[in-house]
Design an enzyme around this catalytic site. Structure first.
Site, PDB file in Angstrom:
ATOM      1  N   LYS A  10       0.771  -1.049   0.052  1.00 29.61           N
ATOM      2  CA  LYS A  10      -0.077   0.126  -0.254  1.00 29.61           C
ATOM      3  C   LYS A  10       0.801   1.362   0.084  1.00 29.61           C
ATOM      4  O   LYS A  10       2.189   1.073   0.117  1.00 29.61           O
ATOM      5  CB  LYS A  10      -0.938  -0.080   1.132  1.00 29.61           C
ATOM      6  CG  LYS A  10      -1.824  -1.239   1.129  1.00 29.61           C
ATOM      7  CD  LYS A  10      -2.795  -1.125   0.095  1.00 29.61           C
ATOM      8  CE  LYS A  10      -4.091  -2.141   0.074  1.00 29.61           C
ATOM      9  NZ  LYS A  10      -3.743  -3.499   0.486  1.00 29.61           N
ATOM     10  N   ILE A  11       0.243   2.358   0.185  1.00 32.60           N
ATOM     11  CA  ILE A  11       0.897   3.718  -0.087  1.00 32.60           C
ATOM     12  C   ILE A  11       1.883   3.819   1.059  1.00 32.60           C
ATOM     13  O   ILE A  11       2.868   4.395   0.856  1.00 32.60           O
ATOM     14  CB  ILE A  11      -0.174   4.771  -0.309  1.00 32.60           C
ATOM     15  CG1 ILE A  11      -0.880   4.598  -1.725  1.00 32.60           C
ATOM     16  CG2 ILE A  11       0.707   6.305  -0.447  1.00 32.60           C
ATOM     17  CD1 ILE A  11      -2.202   5.490  -1.761  1.00 32.60           C
TER      18      ILE A  11
END
Length: 385
Positions: free
Chosen positions: A188-189
């Site tokens: 994820k980010i």
């Protein structure tokens, strides 16, 4: 192999985790609350509650909203299975709403039509989980308006979307939802290794989720059913879970959060390069809503199969054979064997099925170089013939 996504761990992250290892607390210390406050401040939410995964966050969010046996949860078929499973965990029934063919998010028009039918049948949902697929914000204002009309609560599954914006505000601000969920999985980010977070502006929902994530146990006299026996006293007042985040994870998340805007900007720069260089190829690139700024967790293309010399599977396998770690996000949830046993069939949601037949996720992560992107594009050109 160039992976479709990967974490970026820097010395500051290592130092932050090492500081916790050398401290007095590995869990239930001061770092988790600092991480929660930092995320809440960043996105403009009143409360943020860190947990051990986004799946756990979805579960406690549903429970806090009172979802239970006899209720319905609706979500998109194009998502990870957790967006639907969280309803089953609560004893509720699950149904799906087809996607918008342009955004790949839950379609508000399809939702409205299904709500009209459900109202006549007496089967309106209690909760709708609206997924921001790939980081692209869904039309959450329209979904919220339907919630006001039909009486359902809204959870934003923003597992892909921290750092993105909708109508000029950070996703997670909660303007059009009851609860927002973030994921901090390594692809994820930003990451905490495993981990997630639930955000809300509602004091009561925050209090309930806080209780549920920690065994349903409280030391707050205001929540207890009778007088305490002494300063050591606690009570279990609900059946809760051990969904807590560790100090180590929170330290990593705090360090990563400092680079959030840079990560999202880099992802958008790489995506813009993809957009430009893929324009001449027989693929459909991701459309972006002008009211939004995507977190760009994923870059999904759709193959124009009538114009290429390969099938979907052949193109996918050709990319893998050339060292490009493509993936497919996602197999429609309603086609999974478990959900087929609940009565769903392949043709139930045509736009989702059409997406699945053409979609491929190309590599995208902030440390990806333009030279690596050149390799991906060369491999894709070869795979399409």
């Amino acid at each position: 192999m160039i992976p479709y996504g990967r974490q970026d761990i820097q010395q500051a992250d290592i130092d932050a985790v090492m500081a916790v290892l050398q401290s007095d607390f590995l869990t239930q210390g001061p770092v988790v609350p600092r991480f929660e406050q930092a995320v809440a401040d960043k996105v403009g939410a009143r409360h943020a509650l860190a947990v051990n995964s986004a799946t756990s966050a979805l579960h406690v969010a549903c429970l806090a909203l009172g979802l239970g046996e006899g209720d319905w949860l609706w979500t998109s078929p194009i998502t990870f299975v957790a967006s639907a499973n969280c309803g089953l965990y609560c004893g509720a029934k699950v149904d799906f709403v087809d996607i918008d063919p342009r955004t790949y998010n839950l379609c508000p028009r399809a939702l409205e039509a299904k709500l009209e039918q459900a109202e006549r049948a007496g089967r309106l949902p209690k909760v709708v989980v609206a997924v921001h697929l790939c980081g692209q914000p869904c039309d959450i204002q329209a979904i919220h308006a339907l919630g006001q009309r039909y009486g359902f609560r809204v959870i934003e599954d923003a597992s892909h979307a921290i750092g993105g914006q909708y109508q000029g505000e950070y996703i997670g601000s909660g303007r059009y939802s009851d609860i927002t969920v973030f994921s901090f999985h390594p692809v994820k980010i930003i990451t905490t290794a495993e981990g997630g977070m639930a955000l809300t502006n509602d004091d009561a929902l925050a209090s309930r989720m806080d209780l549920l994530r920690s065994h349903g146990i409280t030391r707050d006299p205001a929540l207890m059913t009778h007088e305490t026996d002494g300063p050591w006293y606690y009570q279990q007042v609900e059946l809760g879970f051990n969904y807590r985040m560790t100090e180590l994870q929170a330290a990593l998340g705090l360090s990563q959060l400092e680079r959030l805007d840079d990560y999202v900007a880099r992802r958008n720069a790489l995506a813009a390069c993809y957009d430009d260089r893929l324009a001449a190829l027989p693929v459909t690139t991701p459309w972006q809503h002008p009211d939004s700024y995507s977190g760009r967790h994923l870059y999904v293309i759709r193959l124009q199969l009538d114009q290429i010399g390969a099938t979907h599977r052949q193109a996918f396998e050709a990319l893998r054979e050339q060292g490009i770690g493509v993936n497919l996000h996602y197999i429609p949830v309603h086609t999974q064997p478990y959900y087929r046993e609940l009565g769903f069939t392949t043709g139930d949601f045509p736009a989702s099925q059409a997406y699945y037949a053409e979609a491929i996720s190309l590599p995208l992560y902030p440390t990806m170089t333009y030279a690596q992107q050149d390799e991906v594009l060369a491999a894709l050109r070869s795979a399409l013939v």
